[in-house]
Motif scaffolding. Structure first.
Motif, mmCIF file in Angstrom:
data_model
loop_
_atom_site.group_PDB
_atom_site.id
_atom_site.type_symbol
_atom_site.label_atom_id
_atom_site.label_comp_id
_atom_site.label_asym_id
_atom_site.label_seq_id
_atom_site.Cartn_x
_atom_site.Cartn_y
_atom_site.Cartn_z
ATOM 1 N N ALA A 109 0.833 -1.209 0.000
ATOM 2 C CA ALA A 109 0.000 0.000 0.000
ATOM 3 C C ALA A 109 0.864 1.254 0.000
ATOM 4 N N ASP A 110 1.940 1.254 0.792
ATOM 5 C CA ASP A 110 2.856 2.402 0.828
ATOM 6 C C ASP A 110 3.551 2.594 -0.518
ATOM 7 N N LEU A 111 3.973 1.500 -1.141
ATOM 8 C CA LEU A 111 4.605 1.600 -2.462
ATOM 9 C C LEU A 111 3.633 2.181 -3.484
ATOM 10 N N ASP A 112 2.397 1.710 -3.445
ATOM 11 C CA ASP A 112 1.392 2.197 -4.387
ATOM 12 C C ASP A 112 1.108 3.687 -4.172
ATOM 13 N N ALA A 113 1.024 4.104 -2.919
ATOM 14 C CA ALA A 113 0.723 5.502 -2.606
ATOM 15 C C ALA A 113 1.890 6.435 -2.946
ATOM 16 N N ASN A 114 3.109 5.909 -2.948
ATOM 17 C CA ASN A 114 4.295 6.749 -3.153
ATOM 18 C C ASN A 114 5.040 6.451 -4.450
ATOM 19 N N LYS A 115 4.374 5.822 -5.416
ATOM 20 C CA LYS A 115 5.034 5.468 -6.672
ATOM 21 C C LYS A 115 5.667 6.687 -7.353
ATOM 22 N N LYS A 116 4.940 7.767 -7.385
ATOM 23 C CA LYS A 116 5.434 8.961 -8.072
ATOM 24 C C LYS A 116 6.624 9.579 -7.324
ATOM 25 N N ASN A 117 6.531 9.663 -5.986
ATOM 26 C CA ASN A 117 7.608 10.259 -5.186
ATOM 27 C C ASN A 117 8.915 9.475 -5.279
ATOM 28 N N VAL A 118 8.809 8.158 -5.350
ATOM 29 C CA VAL A 118 9.989 7.300 -5.365
ATOM 30 C C VAL A 118 10.522 7.100 -6.790
ATOM 31 N N GLY A 119 9.650 7.255 -7.781
ATOM 32 C CA GLY A 119 10.056 7.038 -9.174
ATOM 33 C C GLY A 119 9.864 5.596 -9.607
ATOM 34 N N ILE A 120 8.738 5.015 -9.211
ATOM 35 C CA ILE A 120 8.425 3.623 -9.549
ATOM 36 C C ILE A 120 7.414 3.601 -10.687
ATOM 37 N N GLU A 121 7.761 2.872 -11.734
ATOM 38 C CA GLU A 121 6.835 2.667 -12.855
ATOM 39 C C GLU A 121 5.784 1.631 -12.466
ATOM 40 N N SER A 122 6.245 0.491 -11.967
ATOM 41 C CA SER A 122 5.343 -0.567 -11.514
ATOM 42 C C SER A 122 6.100 -1.469 -10.543
ATOM 43 N N PHE A 123 5.356 -2.325 -9.852
ATOM 44 C CA PHE A 123 5.974 -3.284 -8.929
ATOM 45 C C PHE A 123 5.096 -4.517 -8.835
ATOM 46 N N GLY A 124 5.697 -5.604 -8.392
ATOM 47 C CA GLY A 124 4.961 -6.848 -8.231
ATOM 48 C C GLY A 124 5.615 -7.707 -7.171
ATOM 49 N N ILE A 125 4.868 -8.672 -6.697
ATOM 50 C CA ILE A 125 5.369 -9.568 -5.657
ATOM 51 C C ILE A 125 5.122 -11.000 -6.105
ATOM 52 N N SER A 126 6.067 -11.880 -5.820
ATOM 53 C CA SER A 126 5.897 -13.290 -6.154
ATOM 54 C C SER A 126 6.448 -14.141 -5.009
ATOM 55 N N THR A 127 6.010 -15.392 -4.968
ATOM 56 C CA THR A 127 6.475 -16.305 -3.927
ATOM 57 C C THR A 127 7.704 -17.066 -4.405
ATOM 58 N N SER A 128 8.255 -17.859 -3.515
ATOM 59 C CA SER A 128 9.365 -18.738 -3.885
ATOM 60 C C SER A 128 8.921 -19.639 -5.035
ATOM 61 N N ASP A 129 9.865 -20.035 -5.860
ATOM 62 C CA ASP A 129 9.525 -20.941 -6.944
ATOM 63 C C ASP A 129 10.102 -22.328 -6.682
ATOM 64 N N MET A 130 9.701 -23.295 -7.490
ATOM 65 C CA MET A 130 10.130 -24.671 -7.279
ATOM 66 C C MET A 130 11.635 -24.836 -7.467
ATOM 67 N N GLU A 131 12.257 -24.002 -8.278
ATOM 68 C CA GLU A 131 13.706 -24.101 -8.449
ATOM 69 C C GLU A 131 14.421 -23.819 -7.125
ATOM 70 N N GLU A 132 13.944 -22.812 -6.388
ATOM 71 C CA GLU A 132 14.533 -22.514 -5.078
ATOM 72 C C GLU A 132 14.357 -23.686 -4.122
ATOM 73 N N VAL A 133 13.173 -24.294 -4.138
ATOM 74 C CA VAL A 133 12.892 -25.447 -3.277
ATOM 75 C C VAL A 133 13.830 -26.605 -3.646
ATOM 76 N N PHE A 134 13.976 -26.855 -4.927
ATOM 77 C CA PHE A 134 14.811 -27.958 -5.380
ATOM 78 C C PHE A 134 16.270 -27.736 -4.983
ATOM 79 N N LEU A 135 16.759 -26.502 -5.087
ATOM 80 C CA LEU A 135 18.149 -26.217 -4.758
ATOM 81 C C LEU A 135 18.433 -26.304 -3.257
ATOM 82 N N LYS A 136 17.414 -26.103 -2.431
ATOM 83 C CA LYS A 136 17.610 -26.210 -0.974
ATOM 84 C C LYS A 136 17.629 -27.667 -0.598
#
Length: 136
Positions: A109-136
């Motif tokens: 929410a803070d990133l979305d509200a301050n996108k212009k002030n910080v200079g963010i075009e867009s952002f996204g979030i993702s979880t761990s992927d199976m490659e990370e699980v396999f490597l651990k």
């Protein structure tokens, strides 16, 4: 590497290509090392229990201000709950530990509200992927 599709076992040699397919198509994934079963479960279970973080990807504008972003992140989540991963061209990636999940919505929410002030075009979030699980 073996994964199951509709109760059929599939053996694969080229792991990097198959990991995404196993994630998308398998009900359960079993990972073995030297003939020993190391873990078994649904892709979701494995990613949530073995995976250790979320990835925050930020697409930067030309007027991007890293100091402002860091201040914003420190306000929302503890400093030791995230780590800088990469800064290539117009993309910046942070790893956010699972322990910060209760504060993640505030950060987004803070990133979305301050996108212009910080200079963010867009952002996204993702979880761990199976490659990370396999490597651990």
């Amino acid at each position: 590497f073996i994964f199951v599709i509709n109760k059929s076992f599939v053996y694969a040699i080229n792991i990097k290509i198959i990991i995404k397919e196993a994630d998308a198509l398998s009900d359960r994934i079993a990972i073995m090392k030297q003939g020993q079963l190391k873990c078994c479960g649904s892709p979701f279970f494995l990613k949530s229990s073995i995976g250790s973080h979320y990835k925050l990807s930020i697409e930067k504008k030309t007027d991007f201000n890293l100091d402002e972003l860091i201040k914003l992140m420190n306000k929302s989540i503890r400093r030791n709950s995230y780590q800088f991963e990469t800064n290539v061209a117009a993309e910046l990636i942070f790893s956010i530990r699972n322990e910060a999940i209760d504060r993640l919505s505030e950060l987004l929410a803070d990133l979305d509200a301050n996108k212009k002030n910080v200079g963010i075009e867009s952002f996204g979030i993702s979880t761990s992927d199976m490659e990370e699980v396999f490597l651990k």
